[in-house]
Write a protein that holds these residues in place. Structure first.
Motif, PDB file in Angstrom:
ATOM      1  N   ASP A   1      -4.287  11.467  -2.181  1.00 30.86           N
ATOM      2  CA  ASP A   1      -5.540  11.299  -1.316  1.00 30.86           C
ATOM      3  C   ASP A   1      -5.570   9.729  -1.196  1.00 30.86           C
ATOM      4  N   GLY A   2      -5.272   8.943  -0.511  1.00 33.54           N
ATOM      5  CA  GLY A   2      -4.960   7.392  -0.957  1.00 33.54           C
ATOM      6  C   GLY A   2      -5.942   6.935   0.628  1.00 33.54           C
ATOM      7  N   ARG A   3      -6.691   5.694   0.024  1.00 33.32           N
ATOM      8  CA  ARG A   3      -7.806   5.351   1.009  1.00 33.32           C
ATOM      9  C   ARG A   3      -7.281   3.774   0.825  1.00 33.32           C
ATOM     10  N   VAL A   4      -7.811   3.196   1.272  1.00 36.91           N
ATOM     11  CA  VAL A   4      -7.782   1.484   1.857  1.00 36.91           C
ATOM     12  C   VAL A   4      -8.751   0.882   1.956  1.00 36.91           C
TER      13      VAL A   4
ATOM     14  N   VAL B   1       0.371  -1.255  -0.163  1.00 31.83           N
ATOM     15  CA  VAL B   1       0.214  -0.311   0.172  1.00 31.83           C
ATOM     16  C   VAL B   1       1.181   1.343  -0.051  1.00 31.83           C
ATOM     17  N   SER B   2       1.835   1.570   1.047  1.00 30.33           N
ATOM     18  CA  SER B   2       2.521   2.718   1.049  1.00 30.33           C
ATOM     19  C   SER B   2       2.856   2.652  -0.762  1.00 30.33           C
TER      20      SER B   2
ATOM     21  N   ILE C   1      -3.873  -5.397  11.665  1.00 32.62           N
ATOM     22  CA  ILE C   1      -3.517  -4.361  10.334  1.00 32.62           C
ATOM     23  C   ILE C   1      -4.326  -3.164  10.130  1.00 32.62           C
ATOM     24  N   LEU C   2      -6.130  -2.981  10.095  1.00 30.82           N
ATOM     25  CA  LEU C   2      -6.923  -2.055  11.614  1.00 30.82           C
ATOM     26  C   LEU C   2      -6.201  -0.813  11.609  1.00 30.82           C
ATOM     27  N   SER C   3      -5.262  -1.670  12.928  1.00 27.71           N
ATOM     28  CA  SER C   3      -5.089  -0.767  14.265  1.00 27.71           C
ATOM     29  C   SER C   3      -3.860   0.350  13.723  1.00 27.71           C
ATOM     30  N   ALA C   4      -3.588  -0.002  12.363  1.00 24.76           N
ATOM     31  CA  ALA C   4      -1.758   0.202  11.883  1.00 24.76           C
ATOM     32  C   ALA C   4      -2.790   1.126  10.391  1.00 24.76           C
ATOM     33  N   ALA C   5      -3.681   0.974   9.755  1.00 23.28           N
ATOM     34  CA  ALA C   5      -3.344   1.835   8.781  1.00 23.28           C
ATOM     35  C   ALA C   5      -4.591   2.819   8.896  1.00 23.28           C
TER      36      ALA C   5
END
Length: 203
Positions: free
Chosen positions: A77-80, A68-69, A110-114
């Motif tokens: 403007d990035g989203r996941v 992702v990075s 995963i979500l906590s970091a993202a």
């Protein structure tokens, strides 16, 4: 978005074969279709499909940030969007590939970091053509919803909706037992297209 259209939005979709769109002869899946629809509404979207067939949450945990990075530099403007879990609870050698507690822990990690880096959405795992597998998917979907609630991340549980879709289930059963064809993915895409979590990105 405050009523203004973004000049460019880059979106990474991460997960397994349902994210990949496996089985769709049009090679769009649900992720490609919702991006096509957003583009048709005037949004400039760069779409990255990072779905990997047979991947578990443990494997995804090890790769998502690097991938992702690389695709979402800070100046954009990035989203996941994440959607996974079916492979975790697939039975191999008499047990699930990933214990449910580990799946929950992986999701939380995963979500906590993202969410510290990008706007994030989470979509539940989808049903397949196997009844016993679906019971495990239903349970995991509920557990994933609790994690997302705790982390304040928008969560769409598509499982109960798709399980009632004759198009999704019939195509899956008549294809390979798990993945639908174009019609099923179109149903999936319509569900996401009408979801407040997704719509909030384009207001």
């Amino acid at each position: 978005m405050s009523g203004t259209k973004p000049s460019e939005v880059r979106i990474c979709f991460l997960g397994e074969s349902f994210v990949n769109g496996t089985g769709d002869p049009q090679c769009l899946g649900w992720t490609g279709r919702i991006c096509v629809n957003a583009n048709q509404k005037g949004y400039d979207i760069t779409y990255y499909n990072l779905g990997v067939r047979r991947e578990t949450s443990t494997e995804l945990k090890n790769r998502w940030l690097t991938e992702v990075s690389y695709r979402l530099p800070k100046e954009y403007d990035g989203r996941v969007v994440f959607s996974f879990g079916v492979n975790d609870i697939t039975i191999e050698n008499g047990k699930t590939r990933v214990p449910i507690n580990q799946s929950i822990e992986n999701l939380s990690s995963i979500l906590s970091a993202a969410k510290q880096l990008y706007p994030v959405l989470m979509v539940s795992p989808a049903p397949c053509g196997d009844r016993e597998q679906n019971q495990r998917i239903a349970n995991l979907s509920q557990e994933f919803g609790l994690v997302c609630q705790q982390l304040n991340i928008p969560y769409l549980n598509v499982f109960p909706i798709l399980k009632k879709s004759s198009v999704w289930i019939d195509e899956a059963k008549n294809n390979d037992g798990a993945h639908p064809r174009a019609g099923g993915y179109q149903v999936f895409a319509q569900i996401v297209d009408n979801w407040d979590g997704w719509l909030s990105w384009f207001r």
